[in-house]
Design a protein around this motif. Structure first.
Motif, PDB file in Angstrom:
ATOM      1  N   ASN A  23      10.644  -0.980   6.454  1.00 54.55           N
ATOM      2  CA  ASN A  23       9.708  -1.016   5.323  1.00 54.55           C
ATOM      3  C   ASN A  23       9.268  -2.441   5.005  1.00 54.55           C
ATOM      4  O   ASN A  23       8.093  -2.701   4.752  1.00 54.55           O
ATOM      5  N   GLU A  24      10.218  -3.347   5.033  1.00 56.20           N
ATOM      6  CA  GLU A  24       9.927  -4.748   4.740  1.00 56.20           C
ATOM      7  C   GLU A  24       8.930  -5.324   5.753  1.00 56.20           C
ATOM      8  O   GLU A  24       7.987  -6.039   5.393  1.00 56.20           O
ATOM      9  N   PHE A  25       9.116  -4.981   7.030  1.00 57.65           N
ATOM     10  CA  PHE A  25       8.229  -5.481   8.077  1.00 57.65           C
ATOM     11  C   PHE A  25       6.818  -4.896   7.920  1.00 57.65           C
ATOM     12  O   PHE A  25       5.830  -5.622   8.030  1.00 57.65           O
ATOM     13  N   CYS A  26       6.741  -3.596   7.647  1.00 61.38           N
ATOM     14  CA  CYS A  26       5.430  -2.967   7.445  1.00 61.38           C
ATOM     15  C   CYS A  26       4.709  -3.557   6.236  1.00 61.38           C
ATOM     16  O   CYS A  26       3.483  -3.733   6.265  1.00 61.38           O
ATOM     17  N   GLU A  27       5.451  -3.887   5.193  1.00 63.11           N
ATOM     18  CA  GLU A  27       4.850  -4.521   4.016  1.00 63.11           C
ATOM     19  C   GLU A  27       4.301  -5.902   4.358  1.00 63.11           C
ATOM     20  O   GLU A  27       3.225  -6.280   3.906  1.00 63.11           O
ATOM     21  N   LYS A  28       5.031  -6.667   5.168  1.00 64.60           N
ATOM     22  CA  LYS A  28       4.552  -7.979   5.595  1.00 64.60           C
ATOM     23  C   LYS A  28       3.287  -7.845   6.426  1.00 64.60           C
ATOM     24  O   LYS A  28       2.340  -8.612   6.266  1.00 64.60           O
ATOM     25  N   LEU A  29       3.259  -6.859   7.334  1.00 64.42           N
ATOM     26  CA  LEU A  29       2.058  -6.638   8.135  1.00 64.42           C
ATOM     27  C   LEU A  29       0.873  -6.292   7.247  1.00 64.42           C
ATOM     28  O   LEU A  29      -0.249  -6.764   7.473  1.00 64.42           O
ATOM     29  N   ALA A  30       1.110  -5.476   6.233  1.00 64.86           N
ATOM     30  CA  ALA A  30       0.044  -5.081   5.308  1.00 64.86           C
ATOM     31  C   ALA A  30      -0.549  -6.304   4.601  1.00 64.86           C
ATOM     32  O   ALA A  30      -1.759  -6.353   4.353  1.00 64.86           O
ATOM     33  N   LEU A  31       0.292  -7.287   4.295  1.00 61.19           N
ATOM     34  CA  LEU A  31      -0.203  -8.518   3.671  1.00 61.19           C
ATOM     35  C   LEU A  31      -1.204  -9.242   4.568  1.00 61.19           C
ATOM     36  O   LEU A  31      -2.094  -9.937   4.085  1.00 61.19           O
ATOM     37  N   PHE A  32      -1.036  -9.072   5.883  1.00 66.02           N
ATOM     38  CA  PHE A  32      -1.943  -9.679   6.853  1.00 66.02           C
ATOM     39  C   PHE A  32      -3.100  -8.751   7.221  1.00 66.02           C
ATOM     40  O   PHE A  32      -3.892  -9.052   8.106  1.00 66.02           O
ATOM     41  N   GLY A  33      -3.163  -7.592   6.569  1.00 70.89           N
ATOM     42  CA  GLY A  33      -4.245  -6.651   6.830  1.00 70.89           C
ATOM     43  C   GLY A  33      -4.037  -5.766   8.043  1.00 70.89           C
ATOM     44  O   GLY A  33      -4.983  -5.171   8.550  1.00 70.89           O
ATOM     45  N   ILE A  34      -2.791  -5.675   8.506  1.00 68.92           N
ATOM     46  CA  ILE A  34      -2.480  -4.829   9.667  1.00 68.92           C
ATOM     47  C   ILE A  34      -1.817  -3.547   9.180  1.00 68.92           C
ATOM     48  O   ILE A  34      -0.768  -3.595   8.535  1.00 68.92           O
ATOM     49  N   LYS A  35      -2.432  -2.424   9.492  1.00 70.17           N
ATOM     50  CA  LYS A  35      -1.857  -1.133   9.118  1.00 70.17           C
ATOM     51  C   LYS A  35      -0.766  -0.772  10.124  1.00 70.17           C
ATOM     52  O   LYS A  35      -0.945  -0.903  11.327  1.00 70.17           O
ATOM     53  N   ALA A  36       0.369  -0.316   9.580  1.00 72.42           N
ATOM     54  CA  ALA A  36       1.505   0.022  10.434  1.00 72.42           C
ATOM     55  C   ALA A  36       2.298   1.155   9.812  1.00 72.42           C
ATOM     56  O   ALA A  36       2.343   1.295   8.594  1.00 72.42           O
ATOM     57  N   SER A  37       2.909   1.960  10.674  1.00 69.48           N
ATOM     58  CA  SER A  37       3.783   3.021  10.183  1.00 69.48           C
ATOM     59  C   SER A  37       4.983   3.160  11.118  1.00 69.48           C
ATOM     60  O   SER A  37       4.865   3.003  12.338  1.00 69.48           O
ATOM     61  N   VAL A  38       6.121   3.446  10.528  1.00 72.55           N
ATOM     62  CA  VAL A  38       7.362   3.577  11.280  1.00 72.55           C
ATOM     63  C   VAL A  38       7.358   4.902  12.023  1.00 72.55           C
ATOM     64  O   VAL A  38       7.109   5.955  11.441  1.00 72.55           O
ATOM     65  N   MET A  39       7.611   4.838  13.321  1.00 73.90           N
ATOM     66  CA  MET A  39       7.687   6.044  14.139  1.00 73.90           C
ATOM     67  C   MET A  39       9.132   6.526  14.245  1.00 73.90           C
ATOM     68  O   MET A  39       9.402   7.698  14.043  1.00 73.90           O
ATOM     69  N   GLN A  40      10.056   5.593  14.580  1.00 72.00           N
ATOM     70  CA  GLN A  40      11.464   5.953  14.745  1.00 72.00           C
ATOM     71  C   GLN A  40      12.347   4.748  14.466  1.00 72.00           C
ATOM     72  O   GLN A  40      11.939   3.610  14.681  1.00 72.00           O
ATOM     73  N   ILE A  41      13.573   5.042  14.037  1.00 73.39           N
ATOM     74  CA  ILE A  41      14.595   4.014  13.857  1.00 73.39           C
ATOM     75  C   ILE A  41      15.868   4.535  14.515  1.00 73.39           C
ATOM     76  O   ILE A  41      16.275   5.669  14.278  1.00 73.39           O
ATOM     77  N   PHE A  42      16.472   3.682  15.345  1.00 73.91           N
ATOM     78  CA  PHE A  42      17.723   4.024  16.015  1.00 73.91           C
ATOM     79  C   PHE A  42      18.797   3.055  15.552  1.00 73.91           C
ATOM     80  O   PHE A  42      18.515   1.883  15.319  1.00 73.91           O
TER      81      PHE A  42
END
Length: 81
Positions: A55-74
């Motif tokens: 979540n933290e990484f996706c939020e950082k990407l959003a700050l740069f205008g990059i849309k991202a979503s988590v697919m899987q976590i192992f």
């Protein structure tokens, strides 16, 4: 030490966006390595980290205008979280 592998789908508009992804990754101390597959239709980012930072990484990407979503976590035993 636990280890997590996170798979994230992104919408990247240009090759220069990889620099922004590098900045986002550099801002999180728990990431030990990351890679991006630009050939994949989902422009998948694979992150290895000491804890779940998805979540933290996706939020950082959003700050740069990059849309991202988590697919899987192992977890460190490669169990799907």
């Amino acid at each position: 030490m636990s280890r997590y592998i996170t798979i994230i789908s992104t919408i990247i508009e240009s090759g220069s966006d990889t620099g922004l992804i590098a900045l986002a990754a550099a801002g999180l101390q728990d990431i030990s390595e990351w890679s991006i597959d630009l050939e994949d239709c989902d422009k998948v980012i694979r992150i290895v980290s000491a804890k779940d930072i998805s979540n933290e990484f996706c939020e950082k990407l959003a700050l740069f205008g990059i849309k991202a979503s988590v697919m899987q976590i192992f977890d460190d035993r490669y169990h799907l979280m």
